[in-house]
Design a protein around this motif. Structure first.
Motif, PDB file in Angstrom:
ATOM      1  N   MET A 174       0.834  -1.198   0.000  1.00 20.84           N
ATOM      2  CA  MET A 174       0.000   0.000   0.000  1.00 20.84           C
ATOM      3  C   MET A 174       0.873   1.254   0.000  1.00 20.84           C
ATOM      4  SD  MET A 174      -3.220   0.691   2.588  1.00 20.84           S
ATOM      5  CE  MET A 174      -4.058  -0.820   2.133  1.00 20.84           C
ATOM      6  N   ILE A 175       1.909   1.252   0.843  1.00 20.25           N
ATOM      7  CA  ILE A 175       2.840   2.374   0.901  1.00 20.25           C
ATOM      8  C   ILE A 175       3.615   2.499  -0.413  1.00 20.25           C
ATOM      9  CG2 ILE A 175       4.852   3.331   2.087  1.00 20.25           C
ATOM     10  CD1 ILE A 175       2.377   3.473   3.807  1.00 20.25           C
ATOM     11  N   GLU A 176       3.953   1.350  -0.986  1.00 19.81           N
ATOM     12  CA  GLU A 176       4.680   1.326  -2.263  1.00 19.81           C
ATOM     13  C   GLU A 176       3.833   1.960  -3.371  1.00 19.81           C
ATOM     14  OE1 GLU A 176       5.743  -2.241  -5.258  1.00 19.81           O
ATOM     15  OE2 GLU A 176       6.590  -2.500  -3.249  1.00 19.81           O
ATOM     16  N   ARG A 177       2.539   1.639  -3.386  1.00 17.61           N
ATOM     17  CA  ARG A 177       1.642   2.228  -4.389  1.00 17.61           C
ATOM     18  C   ARG A 177       1.544   3.739  -4.192  1.00 17.61           C
ATOM     19  NH1 ARG A 177      -3.313   4.315  -4.402  1.00 17.61           N
ATOM     20  NH2 ARG A 177      -4.383   4.405  -6.420  1.00 17.61           N
ATOM     21  N   LYS A 178       1.434   4.159  -2.935  1.00 17.67           N
ATOM     22  CA  LYS A 178       1.382   5.590  -2.621  1.00 17.67           C
ATOM     23  C   LYS A 178       2.605   6.304  -3.184  1.00 17.67           C
ATOM     24  CE  LYS A 178       3.600   7.168   0.437  1.00 17.67           C
ATOM     25  NZ  LYS A 178       4.415   7.444   1.638  1.00 17.67           N
ATOM     26  N   LEU A 179       3.786   5.708  -2.982  1.00 14.23           N
ATOM     27  CA  LEU A 179       5.027   6.296  -3.477  1.00 14.23           C
ATOM     28  C   LEU A 179       5.020   6.386  -4.997  1.00 14.23           C
ATOM     29  CD1 LEU A 179       7.831   7.402  -2.821  1.00 14.23           C
ATOM     30  CD2 LEU A 179       8.699   5.053  -2.878  1.00 14.23           C
ATOM     31  N   SER A 180       4.461   5.374  -5.651  1.00 12.04           N
ATOM     32  CA  SER A 180       4.369   5.379  -7.106  1.00 12.04           C
ATOM     33  C   SER A 180       3.489   6.528  -7.597  1.00 12.04           C
ATOM     34  CB  SER A 180       3.798   4.041  -7.600  1.00 12.04           C
ATOM     35  OG  SER A 180       3.574   4.072  -8.992  1.00 12.04           O
ATOM     36  N   VAL A 181       2.380   6.754  -6.911  1.00  8.53           N
ATOM     37  CA  VAL A 181       1.483   7.863  -7.262  1.00  8.53           C
ATOM     38  C   VAL A 181       2.210   9.198  -7.096  1.00  8.53           C
ATOM     39  CG1 VAL A 181      -0.624   9.093  -6.607  1.00  8.53           C
ATOM     40  CG2 VAL A 181      -0.616   6.593  -6.712  1.00  8.53           C
ATOM     41  N   VAL A 219       5.070  13.960  -9.316  1.00  3.96           N
ATOM     42  CA  VAL A 219       6.274  14.796  -9.310  1.00  3.96           C
ATOM     43  C   VAL A 219       6.906  14.839 -10.701  1.00  3.96           C
ATOM     44  CG1 VAL A 219       8.643  14.954  -8.447  1.00  3.96           C
ATOM     45  CG2 VAL A 219       6.758  14.506  -6.851  1.00  3.96           C
ATOM     46  N   ASP A 220       6.942  13.691 -11.366  1.00  2.00           N
ATOM     47  CA  ASP A 220       7.476  13.662 -12.730  1.00  2.00           C
ATOM     48  C   ASP A 220       6.666  14.565 -13.658  1.00  2.00           C
ATOM     49  OD1 ASP A 220       9.496  11.944 -12.035  1.00  2.00           O
ATOM     50  OD2 ASP A 220       8.501  10.127 -12.783  1.00  2.00           O
ATOM     51  N   GLY A 221       5.356  14.647 -13.389  1.00  2.00           N
ATOM     52  CA  GLY A 221       4.509  15.530 -14.186  1.00  2.00           C
ATOM     53  C   GLY A 221       4.889  16.989 -14.019  1.00  2.00           C
TER      54      GLY A 221
END
Length: 468
Positions: free
Chosen positions: A85-92, A97-99
């Motif tokens: 769940m935390i990993e998915r949050k980081l991906s979002v 940020v890349d945007g």
């Protein structure tokens, strides 16, 4: 030395929007950010990651409590993988940020990584992580350095068991008992995340209700709904001690009868608001005044005491909201360009992203009473909507306050499913000074949650809602 028309210090929702708008208006623009990641608190440790966790925990809660009634059967036990769940949050967060990086490149904005501080009114030092300092010259500067979590003077944050919202977004385990100090937006949102995942959650609030700055009807309804979900509330409690004993945290408070109450848990989230972040800015070197609450002083054009330096977002007065900062960033860019933009601060909406969601714009009923304004009220319960019954989201209501004489809408207060999106209808109506009758005569698609707005408008107009 690099020279710019505008230098923006801080890359949060105020700073990066200001930089983009300046570039759109033809100004050579620099953006200064002390971290390697753009986006400020909102994108990195605020709005975006908290909503990612809220959505993930909502899916889990639905799977455990509601899938069966929808005819969805899952073989075996539904389990939480907090690490995933935390990993998915980081991906979002990383995608978002890349945007921002993409938008900086697209608009030819020069990004400098380092701590920006004023040398004088037109020169900014940028201290880099390697110790080197670069200086740039800017005709105009925009301070957009944001805020950081506030604390109570007697609480020692160890960032392990006694934590702020930043650490709460990165926990390695689900708390057994999470004590939340503060019944505002951040505390309730993160409290609901971990309550859904299995934690006992106790909210200790100094004021006599949660979300104390919003309409009292919203606080009452949200309290009722969250209590039903299992959250415990202790309002009118003044915390006077927070201590860690090994893996246990002990919080002591006094209730309104001056009786001491003790809470024991394995985590304590200190969520007592945020404070402006101006440390290291060296504002005095540029002649920029800071008030006694740490905020940058500005005029109606968001201009500081130095005529070529502006400030926006959480470092100035007003609610600390990402969308307020963005609006101010746009305004300042257009002011520098010689345009005449405006912001109606009464029409900046506020949102709590719990479930049910809470959203509001305009005056509260309490404010209207205090100001002596004669008003009409129209309320409509979400449970009366076919769409709410279909989705199972029956908690909540819409409340519209309109002027007794003119029927102009003065405030709209909502709690229910997707009202964070729905509040934009109210903002649009109020921007054009619509009456409650205007809204009541608009066609609203059926079945939708938005029908509650039409029905509340009907109730405010002639007390004639159709479905209640």
């Amino acid at each position: 030395m690099s020279k710019y028309d505008v230098a923006v210090i801080g890359s949060g929702p105020g700073g990066y929007v200001a930089a983009i708008r300046c570039a759109q208006l033809g100004m050579k623009t620099a953006l200064i950010e002390k971290y390697s990641s753009l986006g400020g608190t909102c994108l990195n440790v605020g709005c975006i990651p908290s909503k990612a966790l809220l959505d993930s925990s909502h899916h889990y809660d639905d799977a455990v409590k509601h899938f069966e009634e929808h005819g969805i059967e899952i073989p075996g036990e539904v389990k939480v993988n907090l690490e995933k769940m935390i990993e998915r949050k980081l991906s979002v967060v990383n995608q978002t940020v890349d945007g921002i990086k993409f938008l900086m490149n697209k608009n030819n904005i020069d990004v400098f990584e380092g701590v920006g501080s004023f040398k004088d009114e037109t020169h900014i030092n940028i201290k880099k992580s390697d110790g080197e300092t670069e200086v740039l010259e800017a005709k105009n500067s925009i301070i957009a350095t944001g805020s950081k979590p506030a604390n109570l003077p007697f609480i020692k944050l160890d960032k392990e068991k006694i934590i702020t919202s930043t650490e709460a977004l990165e926990l390695k385990e689900i708390p057994e008992h999470l004590i939340v100090i503060g019944g505002g937006v951040i505390g309730l949102e993160l409290g609901q995340v971990y309550m859904r995942l299995g934690a006992k959650v106790s909210v200790v609030e100094y004021m006599d209700s949660i979300i104390p700055t919003m309409d009292a009807a919203l606080a009452k309804e949200l309290t009722r709904s969250l209590k039903k979900q299992g959250m415990k509330f202790y309002v009118s409690h003044q915390v006077n001690s927070v201590e860690r004993n090994g893996d246990e945290v002990v919080v002591k408070a006094k209730d309104k009868k001056d009786k001491e109450v003790e809470f024991k848990g394995d985590y304590c989230l200190v969520s007592v608001g945020r404070k402006p972040y101006t440390e290291g800015l060296n504002a005095e070197a540029a002649g920029v005044k800071i008030d006694d609450r740490g905020r940058v002083e500005v005029n109606a054009r968001l201009q500081t005491s130095a005529k070529n330096i502006y400030a926006i977002g959480d470092v100035i007065k007003g609610p600390m909201l990402a969308h307020k900062a963005s609006e101010e960033g746009t305004l300042v860019a257009e002011v520098i360009a010689g345009q005449k933009p405006h912001i109606d601060y009464n029409l900046i909406p506020g949102v709590v992203y719990t479930w049910p969601e809470v959203a509001a714009v305009g005056k509260t009923e309490e404010q209207l009473k205090e100001e002596g304004v004669k008003y009409k009220e129209g309320k409509f319960p979400m449970r009366a909507l076919g769409r709410s019954r279909a989705s199972g989201d029956i908690d909540g209501m819409v409340k519209i306050l309109s002027d007794e004489a003119t029927d102009e809408v003065l405030g709209v207060h909502m709690i229910g499913a997707r009202v964070a999106d729905l509040i934009a209808e109210a903002v649009t109506a109020m921007e054009f000074r619509a009456s409650a009758e205007d809204i009541s005569r608009m066609s609203h698609a059926h079945p939708t949650y938005a029908e509650a707005v039409k029905e509340a408008a009907l109730a405010a107009t002639d007390n004639r809602p159709i479905h209640s």
